[in-house]
Design a protein around this motif. Structure first.
Motif, PDB file in Angstrom:
ATOM      1  N   ARG A  26       0.952  -1.004   0.273  1.00 18.74           N
ATOM      2  CA  ARG A  26      -0.501  -0.143  -0.032  1.00 18.74           C
ATOM      3  C   ARG A  26       1.105   1.155  -0.298  1.00 18.74           C
ATOM      4  N   ASP A  27       1.906   1.169   1.021  1.00 19.89           N
ATOM      5  CA  ASP A  27       3.091   2.520   0.740  1.00 19.89           C
ATOM      6  C   ASP A  27       3.670   2.964  -0.599  1.00 19.89           C
ATOM      7  N   ALA A  28       4.371   1.484  -0.896  1.00 13.89           N
ATOM      8  CA  ALA A  28       4.791   1.518  -2.554  1.00 13.89           C
ATOM      9  C   ALA A  28       4.016   2.064  -3.745  1.00 13.89           C
ATOM     10  N   LYS A  29       2.383   1.751  -3.508  1.00 16.87           N
ATOM     11  CA  LYS A  29       1.648   2.459  -4.323  1.00 16.87           C
ATOM     12  C   LYS A  29       1.696   3.635  -4.492  1.00 16.87           C
ATOM     13  N   LEU A  30       0.696   4.477  -2.955  1.00 15.17           N
ATOM     14  CA  LEU A  30       1.263   5.330  -2.576  1.00 15.17           C
ATOM     15  C   LEU A  30       2.344   6.428  -2.744  1.00 15.17           C
ATOM     16  N   CYS A  31       3.485   5.810  -2.882  1.00 20.41           N
ATOM     17  CA  CYS A  31       4.828   6.738  -3.314  1.00 20.41           C
ATOM     18  C   CYS A  31       4.503   6.619  -4.806  1.00 20.41           C
ATOM     19  N   THR A  32       4.791   5.616  -5.366  1.00 19.52           N
ATOM     20  CA  THR A  32       4.167   5.450  -6.911  1.00 19.52           C
ATOM     21  C   THR A  32       3.868   6.445  -7.571  1.00 19.52           C
ATOM     22  N   ARG A  33       2.648   7.007  -6.882  1.00 20.67           N
ATOM     23  CA  ARG A  33       1.416   7.378  -7.196  1.00 20.67           C
ATOM     24  C   ARG A  33       2.086   9.255  -7.018  1.00 20.67           C
ATOM     25  N   TRP A  34       2.460   9.265  -5.737  1.00 20.99           N
ATOM     26  CA  TRP A  34       2.779  10.717  -5.882  1.00 20.99           C
ATOM     27  C   TRP A  34       4.453  11.193  -6.534  1.00 20.99           C
ATOM     28  N   ALA A  35       4.956   9.957  -7.057  1.00 20.21           N
ATOM     29  CA  ALA A  35       6.280  10.677  -7.822  1.00 20.21           C
ATOM     30  C   ALA A  35       5.722  10.527  -9.750  1.00 20.21           C
ATOM     31  N   LEU A  36       4.919   9.398  -9.382  1.00 15.49           N
ATOM     32  CA  LEU A  36       4.967  10.395 -10.992  1.00 15.49           C
ATOM     33  C   LEU A  36       3.511  11.341 -10.956  1.00 15.49           C
ATOM     34  N   GLY A  37       2.794  11.644 -10.174  1.00 13.32           N
ATOM     35  CA  GLY A  37       2.166  12.713 -10.137  1.00 13.32           C
ATOM     36  C   GLY A  37       3.118  14.264 -10.094  1.00 13.32           C
ATOM     37  N   LEU A  38       3.611  14.632  -9.063  1.00  6.14           N
ATOM     38  CA  LEU A  38       4.549  15.125  -9.202  1.00  6.14           C
ATOM     39  C   LEU A  38       6.235  15.743 -10.714  1.00  6.14           C
ATOM     40  N   THR A  39       6.315  14.076 -11.210  1.00  8.85           N
ATOM     41  CA  THR A  39       6.750  14.462 -12.240  1.00  8.85           C
ATOM     42  C   THR A  39       6.056  14.430 -13.346  1.00  8.85           C
ATOM     43  N   PHE A  40       5.587  14.631 -13.401  1.00  7.45           N
ATOM     44  CA  PHE A  40       3.724  15.018 -14.460  1.00  7.45           C
ATOM     45  C   PHE A  40       4.020  16.408 -14.236  1.00  7.45           C
ATOM     46  N   PHE A  41       3.492  17.160 -13.459  1.00  6.29           N
ATOM     47  CA  PHE A  41       3.690  18.814 -12.332  1.00  6.29           C
ATOM     48  C   PHE A  41       4.804  18.938 -12.830  1.00  6.29           C
ATOM     49  N   LEU A  42       6.222  18.562 -12.831  1.00  4.52           N
ATOM     50  CA  LEU A  42       7.029  19.718 -13.017  1.00  4.52           C
ATOM     51  C   LEU A  42       7.514  19.443 -13.869  1.00  4.52           C
ATOM     52  N   ILE A  43       7.286  18.393 -14.163  1.00  6.32           N
ATOM     53  CA  ILE A  43       8.575  18.418 -15.743  1.00  6.32           C
ATOM     54  C   ILE A  43       7.562  18.469 -17.167  1.00  6.32           C
ATOM     55  N   ILE A  44       6.091  18.628 -16.804  1.00 10.45           N
ATOM     56  CA  ILE A  44       5.178  18.241 -18.010  1.00 10.45           C
ATOM     57  C   ILE A  44       4.517  19.654 -18.214  1.00 10.45           C
ATOM     58  N   LEU A  45       3.520  19.414 -16.765  1.00 12.74           N
ATOM     59  CA  LEU A  45       2.297  20.682 -17.127  1.00 12.74           C
ATOM     60  C   LEU A  45       2.717  21.766 -17.128  1.00 12.74           C
ATOM     61  N   PHE A  46       3.425  22.271 -16.338  1.00 15.01           N
ATOM     62  CA  PHE A  46       3.841  23.613 -15.576  1.00 15.01           C
ATOM     63  C   PHE A  46       4.586  23.743 -16.511  1.00 15.01           C
ATOM     64  N   PRO A  47       6.027  23.475 -17.186  1.00 18.60           N
ATOM     65  CA  PRO A  47       6.790  24.171 -18.088  1.00 18.60           C
ATOM     66  C   PRO A  47       6.203  24.113 -19.399  1.00 18.60           C
TER      67      PRO A  47
END
Length: 77
Positions: free
Chosen positions: A8-29
């Motif tokens: 459960r914790d691994a899934k939560l961390c994976t979601r956060w990592a993918l979400g932040l990656t999408f936001f900070l590297i793709i969406l915002f720029p």
């Protein structure tokens, strides 16, 4: 820790990592690029400095936290 909690914790961390990656590297720029924002040298330097500070902080946290947990476990036990 049991396997269910770890999964459960691994899934939560994976979601956060993918979400932040999408936001900070793709969406915002990407939004700034699509709006025609003109990147100045000062903006680029600031963005690069922020990324370096973030990486150093993450690296220190990753390196120091296990040592602190080990110390706390030895102290408690």
């Amino acid at each position: 820790m049991d396997n269910v909690k770890l999964i459960r914790d691994a899934k939560l961390c994976t979601r956060w990592a993918l979400g932040l990656t999408f936001f900070l590297i793709i969406l915002f720029p990407g939004v700034m690029f699509l709006t025609g924002y003109s990147y100045s040298l000062a903006f680029f330097k600031g963005w690069t400095s922020l990324a370096i500070v973030w990486l150093v902080a993450a690296g220190l946290y990753t390196a120091i936290r296990p040592l602190v947990e080990f110390y706390m476990e030895k102290k408690a036990g």
